[in-house]
Enzyme design. Sequence first.
Site, PDB file in Angstrom:
ATOM      1  N   GLU A   1      -0.844  -8.591   5.305  1.00  0.00           N
ATOM      2  CA  GLU A   1      -0.287  -8.829   6.639  1.00  0.00           C
ATOM      3  C   GLU A   1      -1.328  -8.689   7.749  1.00  0.00           C
ATOM      4  OE1 GLU A   1       0.079  -6.243   4.771  1.00  0.00           O
ATOM      5  OE2 GLU A   1      -0.028  -4.424   5.964  1.00  0.00           O
TER       6      GLU A   1
ATOM      7  N   HIS B   1      -3.290  -5.176   1.765  1.00  0.00           N
ATOM      8  CA  HIS B   1      -2.501  -5.562   2.945  1.00  0.00           C
ATOM      9  C   HIS B   1      -2.638  -7.068   3.157  1.00  0.00           C
ATOM     10  CE1 HIS B   1      -1.802  -1.464   4.464  1.00  0.00           C
ATOM     11  NE2 HIS B   1      -2.947  -1.207   3.864  1.00  0.00           N
TER      12      HIS B   1
ATOM     13  N   CYS C   1       0.818  -1.215   0.000  1.00  0.00           N
ATOM     14  CA  CYS C   1       0.000   0.000   0.000  1.00  0.00           C
ATOM     15  C   CYS C   1       0.855   1.269   0.000  1.00  0.00           C
ATOM     16  CB  CYS C   1      -0.975  -0.075   1.169  1.00  0.00           C
ATOM     17  SG  CYS C   1      -2.486   0.795   0.820  1.00  0.00           S
TER      18      CYS C   1
HETATM   19  N1  GLN Z   1      -3.804   6.195   1.046  1.00  0.00           N
HETATM   20  C1  GLN Z   1      -2.529   5.979   1.670  1.00  0.00           C
HETATM   21  C2  GLN Z   1      -1.435   6.826   1.013  1.00  0.00           C
HETATM   22  O1  GLN Z   1      -1.685   7.499   0.089  1.00  0.00           O
HETATM   23  C3  GLN Z   1      -2.138   4.522   1.611  1.00  0.00           C
HETATM   24  C4  GLN Z   1      -3.076   3.705   2.449  1.00  0.00           C
HETATM   25  C5  GLN Z   1      -2.496   2.480   3.065  1.00  0.00           C
HETATM   26  O2  GLN Z   1      -1.264   2.289   3.152  1.00  0.00           O
HETATM   27  N2  GLN Z   1      -3.360   1.629   3.556  1.00  0.00           N
HETATM   28  O3  GLN Z   1      -0.324   6.801   1.438  1.00  0.00           O
END
Ligand code: GLN
Length: 187
Positions: A171, A169, A79
């Site tokens: 994890e 994710h 992410c």
């Molecule tokens: N929206 C977040 C960002 O732009 C990422 C979200 C996440 O890591 N769950 O960094």
Amino acid sequence: MRIAVLALQGDFAEHEAIFHRLNVQTCQLRQKSDLAQPFDALVLPGGESTVQGKLLRELDMFDEIRSRIQNGLPVMATCAGSILLAQQLLDDTTVHLGTMGISIRRNAYGRQLSSFHTVGKFAGIDDVPMSFIRAPQIEFCAPGVEVLAEHEGRITAVRQGNQLAMTFHPELGSDCRVAEYFIKEML
Ligand code: GLN
């Protein structure tokens, strides 16, 4: 084997817990001096990419982490971590580490769908739990980037040599198979 987890912000503890279930040792990277300890791979956790990128620069960890990845250190990013690796952010002029040939759009799933849970196929593993939390979307991949997972036509996991990036994710929960893939295939 020891896996370093970037522990500036975000869900680094969950990543550590998964590796501990696999009896793999972890260490936390919180400041520049932590980079001096020996480790075999790096995890860039989810969280907030803007904050993580800012802290990497402020703590003077940015250049060393980038050059280690460029020199082949295996890295697994989820992410926000994937946003840090992307060579291009489609809705932001900032590029962070920029080591991976992907273009990514932050918060691409919109407000209503910003967080959801599903299961999907990942590089030959069926029914991997996938939590999307204000997830980005990988919209373009350079040649040499391999797609490992997709959800409803959107790319959700990619690999380019030593770099693995996911928009979900893996994890969160107790399923360790994506971490196992990383260890078996990339270390
Ligand atoms: N929206 C977040 C960002 O732009 C990422 C979200 C996440 O890591 N769950 O960094």
